[in-house]
Design a protein around this motif. Structure first.
Motif, PDB file in Angstrom:
ATOM      1  N   ALA A   1      -4.124   5.074 -11.482  1.00  0.00           N
ATOM      2  CA  ALA A   1      -3.421   3.758 -11.169  1.00  0.00           C
ATOM      3  C   ALA A   1      -2.398   4.500  -9.568  1.00  0.00           C
ATOM      4  CB  ALA A   1      -2.452   3.170 -11.719  1.00  0.00           C
ATOM      5  N   ARG A   2      -1.985   5.438  -9.756  1.00  0.00           N
ATOM      6  CA  ARG A   2      -0.953   5.792  -8.852  1.00  0.00           C
ATOM      7  C   ARG A   2      -2.530   5.836  -6.867  1.00  0.00           C
ATOM      8  NH1 ARG A   2      -0.307  10.311  -5.352  1.00  0.00           N
ATOM      9  NH2 ARG A   2      -1.350  11.230  -6.395  1.00  0.00           N
ATOM     10  N   LEU A   3      -3.465   6.191  -6.894  1.00  0.00           N
ATOM     11  CA  LEU A   3      -3.958   6.464  -6.101  1.00  0.00           C
ATOM     12  C   LEU A   3      -5.029   5.250  -5.801  1.00  0.00           C
ATOM     13  CD1 LEU A   3      -6.271   9.869  -7.102  1.00  0.00           C
ATOM     14  CD2 LEU A   3      -4.522   9.183  -5.207  1.00  0.00           C
ATOM     15  N   GLN A   4      -4.769   4.007  -6.420  1.00  0.00           N
ATOM     16  CA  GLN A   4      -5.324   3.140  -6.099  1.00  0.00           C
ATOM     17  C   GLN A   4      -4.254   2.050  -5.403  1.00  0.00           C
ATOM     18  OE1 GLN A   4      -6.086   1.701 -10.430  1.00  0.00           O
ATOM     19  NE2 GLN A   4      -8.629   2.146  -9.967  1.00  0.00           N
ATOM     20  N   ARG A   5      -3.066   2.501  -6.426  1.00  0.00           N
ATOM     21  CA  ARG A   5      -2.160   2.111  -5.455  1.00  0.00           C
ATOM     22  C   ARG A   5      -1.931   2.250  -3.929  1.00  0.00           C
ATOM     23  NH1 ARG A   5      -2.513   0.124  -9.084  1.00  0.00           N
ATOM     24  NH2 ARG A   5      -1.305  -0.833 -11.066  1.00  0.00           N
ATOM     25  N   GLU A   6      -1.879   3.620  -3.397  1.00  0.00           N
ATOM     26  CA  GLU A   6      -1.887   4.225  -2.312  1.00  0.00           C
ATOM     27  C   GLU A   6      -2.958   3.710  -1.169  1.00  0.00           C
ATOM     28  OE1 GLU A   6      -1.465   8.450  -2.363  1.00  0.00           O
ATOM     29  OE2 GLU A   6       0.581   8.104  -3.632  1.00  0.00           O
ATOM     30  N   PHE A   7      -4.490   3.554  -2.213  1.00  0.00           N
ATOM     31  CA  PHE A   7      -5.496   2.633  -1.795  1.00  0.00           C
ATOM     32  C   PHE A   7      -5.257   1.740  -0.752  1.00  0.00           C
ATOM     33  CE2 PHE A   7      -9.410   0.038  -1.001  1.00  0.00           C
ATOM     34  CZ  PHE A   7     -10.162   0.354   0.076  1.00  0.00           C
ATOM     35  N   ALA A   8      -4.871   0.511  -1.939  1.00  0.00           N
ATOM     36  CA  ALA A   8      -4.188  -0.728  -1.463  1.00  0.00           C
ATOM     37  C   ALA A   8      -2.895  -0.319   0.146  1.00  0.00           C
ATOM     38  CB  ALA A   8      -3.759  -1.302  -2.354  1.00  0.00           C
TER      39      ALA A   8
ATOM     40  N   ILE B   1       5.792   0.932  -3.857  1.00  0.00           N
ATOM     41  CA  ILE B   1       6.134   0.589  -4.500  1.00  0.00           C
ATOM     42  C   ILE B   1       5.842   0.447  -6.255  1.00  0.00           C
ATOM     43  CG2 ILE B   1       7.670  -0.638  -6.247  1.00  0.00           C
ATOM     44  CD1 ILE B   1       8.937  -1.966  -3.630  1.00  0.00           C
ATOM     45  N   SER B   2       4.697  -0.486  -6.417  1.00  0.00           N
ATOM     46  CA  SER B   2       3.435  -0.100  -7.159  1.00  0.00           C
ATOM     47  C   SER B   2       3.458   1.508  -7.225  1.00  0.00           C
ATOM     48  CB  SER B   2       2.658  -0.570  -7.279  1.00  0.00           C
ATOM     49  OG  SER B   2       3.108  -2.292  -7.161  1.00  0.00           O
ATOM     50  N   ALA B   3       2.423   2.063  -6.188  1.00  0.00           N
ATOM     51  CA  ALA B   3       2.411   3.456  -6.740  1.00  0.00           C
ATOM     52  C   ALA B   3       3.920   4.341  -6.872  1.00  0.00           C
ATOM     53  CB  ALA B   3       1.828   4.107  -5.487  1.00  0.00           C
ATOM     54  N   ALA B   4       4.698   4.022  -6.204  1.00  0.00           N
ATOM     55  CA  ALA B   4       5.718   5.474  -6.616  1.00  0.00           C
ATOM     56  C   ALA B   4       5.964   5.028  -8.031  1.00  0.00           C
ATOM     57  CB  ALA B   4       7.016   4.546  -5.601  1.00  0.00           C
TER      58      ALA B   4
END
Length: 220
Positions: A22-29, A153-156
């Motif tokens: 999930a974190r990597l997906q948010r960072e990609f976004a 923020i979602s990635a955090a």
């Protein structure tokens, strides 16, 4: 033989991995949004430079007409030499402004071409307006939207969740796994079939993963 994992370690491993995904997906976004923003900024830079260039051309035309008019009035003794010189100065200033606008226009085009990775793209008129379509939003509205939709923020948050699950995983690491071994053998001397079952449990007397737990807690 078989090892039985206890303490819910496998499930906790899956939870940690899921939060990492999930974190990597948010960072990609977030990275994708950065690219989109860079392209939009470069587009509006070109649009603004294009508009400045058009205005500079119009000023040069007006300046040239002003010089011709001032010269004509001076020849007709209806204007002073100072007025004619002033018109020439203004015309030269307009030409300098046009040259600056041209340089800025081509510089912004090169920046746009670099952002979209098309270095050979030639300048061409862009459609769009600097005045139309601007959103009418307050600072508070934009801040609320940023907080609710920001992929950073979602990635955090995803990273914080991963750290919490990793702490739970570190705490159950000292729970011993069961090592079970079964055997069946035939004794030719006695004609007996012998079956055996062996269960091994490591005892965490010294190593109770104290360092791993502290590290995971510090990450949280």
């Amino acid at each position: 033989s078989q090892q039985f994992i206890t303490g819910g370690k496998l499930e906790l491993n899956r939870e940690v991995a899921a939060r990492e995904v999930a974190r990597l997906q948010r960072e990609f976004a977030a990275q994708r949004q950065r690219v989109i923003n860079d392209v939009r900024i470069a587009y509006f830079d070109v649009l603004a430079a294009q508009r400045s260039r058009e205005l500079a051309h119009a000023l040069v035309k007006i300046g040239n007409e002003g010089v011709e008019t001032a010269e004509a009035l001076f020849q007709a003794k209806e204007a002073s030499r100072v007025d004619a010189l002033q018109a020439k100065i203004e015309g030269q200033a307009a030409n300098i402004a046009l040259q600056n606008a041209e340089n800025r226009y081509y510089a912004t085009w090169r920046s746009l071409a670099a952002v979209i990775a098309v270095p050979g793209m030639q300048p061409r008129p862009l459609s769009g307006s600097l005045e139309d379509g601007l959103p009418d939003r307050s600072f508070d509205d934009m801040l609320a939207r940023l907080i609710s939709e920001s992929p950073q923020i979602s990635a955090a948050w995803a990273e914080a969740e991963r750290a919490r699950w990793a702490l739970s995983r570190a705490r159950v690491e000292p729970v011993p796994n069961l090592n079970v071994q079964g055997s069946v053998q035939y004794d030719n001397a006695t004609n007996y079939t012998i079956a055996g079952l062996q269960v091994g449990v490591p005892l965490p007397l010294l190593n109770r993963n104290q360092g791993g737990i502290r590290e995971a807690a510090a990450n949280v």
